[in-house]
Design a protein around this motif. Structure first.
Motif, mmCIF file in Angstrom:
data_model
loop_
_atom_site.group_PDB
_atom_site.id
_atom_site.type_symbol
_atom_site.label_atom_id
_atom_site.label_comp_id
_atom_site.label_asym_id
_atom_site.label_seq_id
_atom_site.Cartn_x
_atom_site.Cartn_y
_atom_site.Cartn_z
ATOM 1 N N ILE A 156 0.854 -1.184 0.000
ATOM 2 C CA ILE A 156 0.000 0.000 0.000
ATOM 3 C C ILE A 156 0.892 1.237 0.000
ATOM 4 C CG2 ILE A 156 -0.183 0.057 2.528
ATOM 5 C CD1 ILE A 156 -3.069 1.148 2.139
ATOM 6 N N GLY A 157 0.473 2.258 -0.723
ATOM 7 C CA GLY A 157 1.189 3.521 -0.719
ATOM 8 C C GLY A 157 0.582 4.466 0.315
ATOM 9 N N LEU A 158 1.404 4.971 1.215
ATOM 10 C CA LEU A 158 0.914 5.889 2.238
ATOM 11 C C LEU A 158 0.977 7.345 1.787
ATOM 12 C CD1 LEU A 158 2.494 4.324 5.446
ATOM 13 C CD2 LEU A 158 0.165 4.091 4.598
ATOM 14 N N ILE A 159 1.940 7.668 0.939
ATOM 15 C CA ILE A 159 2.102 9.026 0.418
ATOM 16 C C ILE A 159 2.225 8.913 -1.095
ATOM 17 C CG2 ILE A 159 3.580 11.065 0.361
ATOM 18 C CD1 ILE A 159 4.510 10.342 3.202
ATOM 19 N N GLY A 160 1.515 9.753 -1.809
ATOM 20 C CA GLY A 160 1.608 9.749 -3.262
ATOM 21 C C GLY A 160 0.271 9.399 -3.889
#
Length: 137
Positions: free
Chosen positions: A75-79
């Protein structure tokens, strides 16, 4: 915007950086679900990308390359949320010349045809290794 190949000006800048540390290339790749080869063969993007890996491996190793890190994106937390990467790894080359020589190799260029067919978009980021530390700095 989709990114699957080199920009000539960026490649010139890449080559002109003078850094004698081993070259680390961060690879982030989104694959197409299904692809069609010019001969009409239909395969998954993953299968086409695997062909690229299999055909280019001996050239990569011959030039001193190795994979120093590989992982699965969870999972991407930032972007941007749409940036979900199917392939994530760091390839190490002894120097820039090894990377450039790989790009010039005719068998590698043939293998890249699979990559060009398979990839929806990608990021290729030149990095240089540093010593490990205890904090983020």
């Amino acid at each position: 915007m989709e990114y699957i190949g080199f920009d000539k000006n960026k490649f010139r800048s890449f080559r002109s950086l003078h850094d004698n540390r081993p070259l680390h290339m961060l690879n982030l790749v989104q694959l197409k679900k299904r692809v069609t080869y010019p001969n009409g063969e239909i395969v998954t993007g993953k299968e086409a990308y695997q062909r690229y890996g299999q055909e280019s491996e001996h050239i990569f190793i011959k030039l001193g390359g190795s994979i120093v890190w590989r992982g699965d994106m969870l999972i991407g937390l930032i972007g941007p949320e749409e940036e979900k990467w199917d392939v994530c790894f760091i390839a190490e080359y002894p120097n820039v010349e090894a990377f450039v020589n790989m790009q010039k190799d005719l068998a590698y260029r043939k293998a890249v045809e699979h990559r060009q067919i398979a990839v929806k978009t990608s990021r290729l980021i030149r990095m240089a290794p540093k010593e490990f530390g205890k904090n983020f700095d």
